[in-house]
Design a protein around this motif. Structure first.
Motif, PDB file in Angstrom:
ATOM      1  N   ARG A  55       0.522  -1.660   0.182  1.00 13.15           N
ATOM      2  CA  ARG A  55       0.031   0.081   0.153  1.00 13.15           C
ATOM      3  C   ARG A  55       0.745   0.808   0.137  1.00 13.15           C
ATOM      4  O   ARG A  55       0.907   2.444  -0.605  1.00 13.15           O
ATOM      5  CB  ARG A  55      -0.599   0.347   1.459  1.00 13.15           C
ATOM      6  N   ARG A  56       2.295   1.494   0.993  1.00 17.86           N
ATOM      7  CA  ARG A  56       2.751   2.398   1.001  1.00 17.86           C
ATOM      8  C   ARG A  56       3.271   2.520  -0.834  1.00 17.86           C
ATOM      9  O   ARG A  56       3.735   3.428  -0.691  1.00 17.86           O
ATOM     10  CB  ARG A  56       3.459   2.471   2.335  1.00 17.86           C
ATOM     11  N   LEU A  62      12.488   2.946  -4.388  1.00 21.94           N
ATOM     12  CA  LEU A  62      13.859   3.786  -3.873  1.00 21.94           C
ATOM     13  C   LEU A  62      13.630   4.255  -2.368  1.00 21.94           C
ATOM     14  O   LEU A  62      14.026   4.599  -1.530  1.00 21.94           O
ATOM     15  CB  LEU A  62      14.618   4.792  -4.821  1.00 21.94           C
ATOM     16  N   THR A  63      12.726   5.159  -2.798  1.00 20.88           N
ATOM     17  CA  THR A  63      11.758   6.212  -1.512  1.00 20.88           C
ATOM     18  C   THR A  63      11.230   4.956  -0.382  1.00 20.88           C
ATOM     19  O   THR A  63      11.664   5.199   0.825  1.00 20.88           O
ATOM     20  CB  THR A  63      10.979   7.177  -1.390  1.00 20.88           C
ATOM     21  N   TYR A  64      10.299   3.636  -0.704  1.00 23.90           N
ATOM     22  CA  TYR A  64      10.260   2.742   0.471  1.00 23.90           C
ATOM     23  C   TYR A  64      11.685   2.454   0.795  1.00 23.90           C
ATOM     24  O   TYR A  64      11.538   1.737   2.549  1.00 23.90           O
ATOM     25  CB  TYR A  64       9.623   2.258   0.183  1.00 23.90           C
ATOM     26  N   VAL A  92      12.335   2.212   4.841  1.00 22.05           N
ATOM     27  CA  VAL A  92      12.623   0.892   5.607  1.00 22.05           C
ATOM     28  C   VAL A  92      14.588   1.022   6.194  1.00 22.05           C
ATOM     29  O   VAL A  92      14.094   0.312   7.297  1.00 22.05           O
ATOM     30  CB  VAL A  92      12.510  -0.247   4.949  1.00 22.05           C
ATOM     31  N   GLY A  93      15.696   1.014   5.676  1.00 22.96           N
ATOM     32  CA  GLY A  93      17.130   1.354   5.290  1.00 22.96           C
ATOM     33  C   GLY A  93      17.210   2.067   6.800  1.00 22.96           C
ATOM     34  O   GLY A  93      18.047   1.511   7.343  1.00 22.96           O
ATOM     35  N   MET A 140      16.474  13.959   1.975  1.00 22.50           N
ATOM     36  CA  MET A 140      15.192  12.991   1.405  1.00 22.50           C
ATOM     37  C   MET A 140      14.841  13.893   0.210  1.00 22.50           C
ATOM     38  O   MET A 140      14.470  13.330  -0.921  1.00 22.50           O
ATOM     39  CB  MET A 140      15.035  12.358   2.366  1.00 22.50           C
ATOM     40  N   ILE A 141      13.765  15.242   1.100  1.00 21.82           N
ATOM     41  CA  ILE A 141      13.113  15.814   0.323  1.00 21.82           C
ATOM     42  C   ILE A 141      13.728  16.517  -1.106  1.00 21.82           C
ATOM     43  O   ILE A 141      13.420  15.798  -2.123  1.00 21.82           O
ATOM     44  CB  ILE A 141      12.391  16.661   1.136  1.00 21.82           C
ATOM     45  N   ALA A 142      14.684  16.990  -1.061  1.00 23.82           N
ATOM     46  CA  ALA A 142      14.991  17.863  -2.231  1.00 23.82           C
ATOM     47  C   ALA A 142      15.840  16.818  -3.188  1.00 23.82           C
ATOM     48  O   ALA A 142      15.793  16.718  -4.135  1.00 23.82           O
ATOM     49  CB  ALA A 142      16.250  18.168  -1.638  1.00 23.82           C
TER      50      ALA A 142
END
Length: 192
Positions: A128-129, A153-155, A159-160, A185-187
């Motif tokens: 779902r995420r 990659l984001t997920y 998790v990492g 992370m946002i950038a």
């Protein structure tokens, strides 16, 4: 015969047991979840537990569902209401970054992926995420394949980070460093 009034017993709800179970999972892991220990912690007898649940596994299942629904309704559900994906993604990162208790539960569940009740919940949550991120990235203008890869990659970064900090116990970073990390992370991960 003692005529002094007895203290009124606290009547717990199933939700009280589920919340306490999640706290115990976050603190000690899935394997540590025990009815007797929870009853002691809550200041009640085991009979209170059996009023709401038949078994420890039933409590674990209910607690996992509560955790899953919190992520779905309180986090993703609220973020989904943001119409502009260029605002939705940064808000998701910032909101998720400050959800400490759900992260602690998630990290504990990562250590229990051999448990038959944990596996399906973690699979649903991860699916779902990832789907949520994929949709948000597509709506932000990324082509489908790139959006899916960015979502993965984001997920994986999420998790990492949990693994490094909660499972491996790396030194904690202070609030300023953490906020700077989230902004990085946002950038890095959100298209302009």
């Amino acid at each position: 015969m003692d005529s002094s009034p007895k203290p009124e017993r606290t009547r717990l709800t199933a939700e009280d047991w589920e919340v306490a179970a999640l706290q115990m999972i976050a603190d000690q892991g899935v394997g540590a979840l025990a009815v007797e220990a929870l009853a002691r912690q809550l200041g009640v007898t085991k009979g209170s537990f059996y009023w709401h649940f038949r078994t420890r596994e039933a409590l674990l299942q209910a607690a996992l569902e509560r955790w899953e629904q919190y992520g779905e309704n309180e986090v993703l559900g609220q973020i989904e209401r943001i119409a502009d994906p260029h605002q939705r993604l940064p808000e998701l990162f910032r909101r998720a970054a400050h959800e400490v208790q759900p992260h602690r539960v998630y990290a504990a569940l990562l250590k229990a992926l051999d448990h038959p009740l944990v596996v399906p919940v973690m699979a649903r949550v991860s699916q779902r995420r990832t789907e949520f991120l994929n949709t948000a990235y597509r709506e932000a203008g990324l082509p489908p394949r790139e959006a899916l890869n960015r979502a993965r990659l984001t997920y994986a970064a999420y998790v990492g980070f949990l693994q490094l900090n909660f499972t491996l116990g790396l030194p904690r970073i202070n609030h300023e460093e953490f906020d700077a990390y989230v902004e990085h992370m946002i950038a890095t991960l959100i298209p302009a």
